[in-house]
Design an enzyme around this catalytic site. Sequence first.
Site, short mmCIF file in Angstrom:
data_model
loop_
_atom_site.label_atom_id
_atom_site.label_comp_id
_atom_site.label_asym_id
_atom_site.label_seq_id
_atom_site.Cartn_x
_atom_site.Cartn_y
_atom_site.Cartn_z
N ASP A 1 -7.75 24.92 4.32
CA ASP A 1 -8.18 24.13 5.48
C ASP A 1 -9.69 24.00 5.44
O ASP A 1 -10.35 24.65 4.63
CB ASP A 1 -7.72 24.83 6.78
N ASP B 1 -11.66 28.62 13.11
CA ASP B 1 -12.48 28.80 14.31
C ASP B 1 -11.98 30.02 15.08
O ASP B 1 -12.42 31.14 14.83
CB ASP B 1 -12.42 27.51 15.14
N SER B 2 -10.98 29.85 15.94
CA SER B 2 -10.45 31.03 16.65
C SER B 2 -9.57 31.88 15.73
O SER B 2 -9.29 33.04 16.02
CB SER B 2 -9.61 30.57 17.84
N ASP C 1 -1.53 22.35 8.82
CA ASP C 1 -1.10 21.29 9.74
C ASP C 1 -1.03 19.97 8.98
O ASP C 1 -1.52 19.86 7.86
CB ASP C 1 -2.00 21.20 10.99
N LYS D 1 3.53 21.60 13.14
CA LYS D 1 3.55 22.30 14.45
C LYS D 1 4.02 21.31 15.50
O LYS D 1 3.52 20.20 15.56
CB LYS D 1 2.14 22.76 14.82
C1 R5P Z 1 -8.27 21.34 12.81
O1 R5P Z 1 -7.95 20.18 12.67
C2 R5P Z 1 -9.01 22.09 11.76
O2 R5P Z 1 -8.76 21.60 10.47
C3 R5P Z 1 -8.64 23.56 11.82
O3 R5P Z 1 -7.26 23.71 11.52
C4 R5P Z 1 -8.91 24.15 13.18
O4 R5P Z 1 -10.23 23.84 13.59
C5 R5P Z 1 -8.73 25.66 13.16
O5 R5P Z 1 -8.97 26.14 14.45
P1 R5P Z 1 -8.50 27.59 14.91
O6 R5P Z 1 -8.98 28.57 13.87
O7 R5P Z 1 -9.20 27.74 16.24
O8 R5P Z 1 -7.02 27.58 15.04
#
Ligand code: R5P
Length: 317
Positions: free
Chosen positions: A223, A227-228, A174, A197
């Site tokens: 990154d 998380d998810s 991102d 995105k």
């Molecule tokens: C967001 O700004 C973080 O850098 C990660 O991209 C984000 O926390 C990832 O979250 P998930 O795995 O839930 O898409």
Amino acid sequence: MAANNGAIKLVAGNSNPQLAQGIADYLKTPLTKAQVRRFADMEIFVEIQENVRGADTFVIQSTSFPTNDHLMELLIITDALRRSSASRITAVIPYFGYARQDRKPGPRTPISAKLVANLITHAGANRVLTLDLHAGQIQGFFDIPTDNLFASPEMTRDIKERFDLSKVAVVSPDVGGVVRARGLAKRINAPLAIIDKRRERAGESEVMNVIGEVGGHVCILVDDIVDSGGTLVNAADALLKEGATEVYAYITHGVLSGQAVARITASRLKELVITDSIQPTEAVRAARNIRVLPIATLIGEAIARTAKEESVSSLFD
Ligand code: R5P
């Protein structure tokens, strides 16, 4: 190496005992005997079972899941050390939870990262040592010295061993992560691409535009947090659609909530590499395409340098 004539004390909370032991092994300093236990109503009770009067103490605790329990443990251990006359207390927080709440996303919302920084400081911490903060500015939420370490040297070493660098492109999943990804791309002299995105209209699904050349490349997503897993899995699909040959991911903190491990295992990601800033669960260790890079040496060395009043930033030159 033995730090500061053995005068340091390492105290571990319950969040990541394996990492704490790895740090203790690196420093050749046993973990300080301490009890962190629960009363029947789940209140936390801490007892430091060794003399720490005048000692340079380091509390090792990630504020990972269950975040609030681990944060409270960190606060109570710090309070116990302060009341035991430790001369200095460094909160070693390999994963700093609540970091994503670093601004007001809308009216009448909190800045929880700042609140957590205040709590840690008021509990008695004199310094903070952490790793790959979600946003570097969070250092400024603390009015005590805060060292933000980077996992990128460990990742760079691993990438150099495993990939033909002439074929690699580094990708930020991102726009917010571009600085981090650019840093790693520079270290391995690889081109950089960015995933933009966008939700053009409310209710429509997100469009993923890949900015930069990825066709024919092995893409490495970089990154701070997975998380998810949604961000990574969608990014991998977008890159493969644009002609990437394979997609890997190097992410510092494996938060991996809910169904994340299953999502990643079922995805087209060739491999996800995380550090052990958060203790990997059995499911993470068993996953076919997740690998854990240990960071005890990096954190141990930063502790040793802090104890000896040596430069920590030169670890990243
Ligand atoms: C967001 O700004 C973080 O850098 C990660 O991209 C984000 O926390 C990832 O979250 P998930 O795995 O839930 O898409």
